[in-house]
Design a protein around this motif. Sequence first.
Motif, short mmCIF file in Angstrom:
data_model
loop_
_atom_site.label_atom_id
_atom_site.label_comp_id
_atom_site.label_asym_id
_atom_site.label_seq_id
_atom_site.Cartn_x
_atom_site.Cartn_y
_atom_site.Cartn_z
N ALA A 35 0.98 -0.88 -0.31
CA ALA A 35 0.24 0.21 0.30
C ALA A 35 1.17 1.38 -0.42
O ALA A 35 2.09 1.23 -0.05
N ASP A 36 -0.13 2.62 -0.27
CA ASP A 36 0.54 3.50 0.15
C ASP A 36 2.35 3.37 -1.07
O ASP A 36 3.25 4.24 -0.87
N THR A 37 1.93 3.34 -2.58
CA THR A 37 2.87 3.19 -3.22
C THR A 37 2.47 3.26 -4.51
O THR A 37 1.42 3.18 -5.46
N GLU A 50 7.10 5.52 -3.28
CA GLU A 50 6.10 5.30 -1.89
C GLU A 50 5.29 7.08 -2.42
O GLU A 50 6.22 8.30 -2.31
N GLN A 51 4.44 6.95 -1.99
CA GLN A 51 3.30 7.68 -1.73
C GLN A 51 1.84 7.86 -0.89
O GLN A 51 1.40 6.94 -0.93
N PRO A 52 2.36 8.37 0.33
CA PRO A 52 1.12 7.94 1.59
C PRO A 52 -0.49 8.26 0.38
O PRO A 52 -0.28 9.44 0.15
N GLY A 53 -0.80 7.07 0.55
CA GLY A 53 -2.88 7.47 0.02
C GLY A 53 -2.67 7.35 -1.32
O GLY A 53 -3.57 7.10 -2.31
N GLY A 54 -1.25 6.90 -2.21
CA GLY A 54 -0.69 6.73 -3.55
C GLY A 54 -2.07 5.68 -3.82
O GLY A 54 -1.43 5.53 -5.84
N GLU A 56 -1.32 1.04 -4.79
CA GLU A 56 -0.98 0.38 -4.05
C GLU A 56 -0.32 -0.85 -5.83
O GLU A 56 -0.46 -0.22 -6.95
N ARG A 96 8.64 -2.70 4.78
CA ARG A 96 7.92 -2.35 5.14
C ARG A 96 6.48 -3.30 4.80
O ARG A 96 6.39 -4.74 5.08
#
Length: 138
Positions: A35-37, A50-54, A56, A96
């Motif tokens: 997640a968050d990728t 990596e990107q929070p909320g981006g 999966e 992670r």
Amino acid sequence: MTLPFFVYGTLRPGEVNHRLLLHGRTRSEEPARLADTVLYEGPGYPYAVEQPGGGEVRGELVTALPQAYGALLAELDRLEEYAPGDPRSLYVRVERNVVRDADGTAVRAWVYVAGPAAAERLRNAGRRVAGGEWRGRR
């Protein structure tokens, strides 16, 4: 620390680097997601950024045979052009949580994500892989 690996590109089963580096050296390989990728196209291989909320990334959770682990970790670091502490690394190896598709269990794993310079370049001008699934994109 001995952790499984999350692979999402050329190290996945059926791909060239799986045959070269992982075949016969793993105890298990199972579908999983990170997640968050966000996944970006690269020159013949993908980059996870990596990107929070981006979103999966889809891939496999690979557990190495204990006797192969040390050598395999060093070979994967070389393949991914990862040098600990070097900001010029193409990829960086990070720990992670990865979620197994089969049962939804979160597992700590090593993941190679785009290094700082590559991540910045991709965020600014990269081509995202829709759905976070790279397999069959070539």
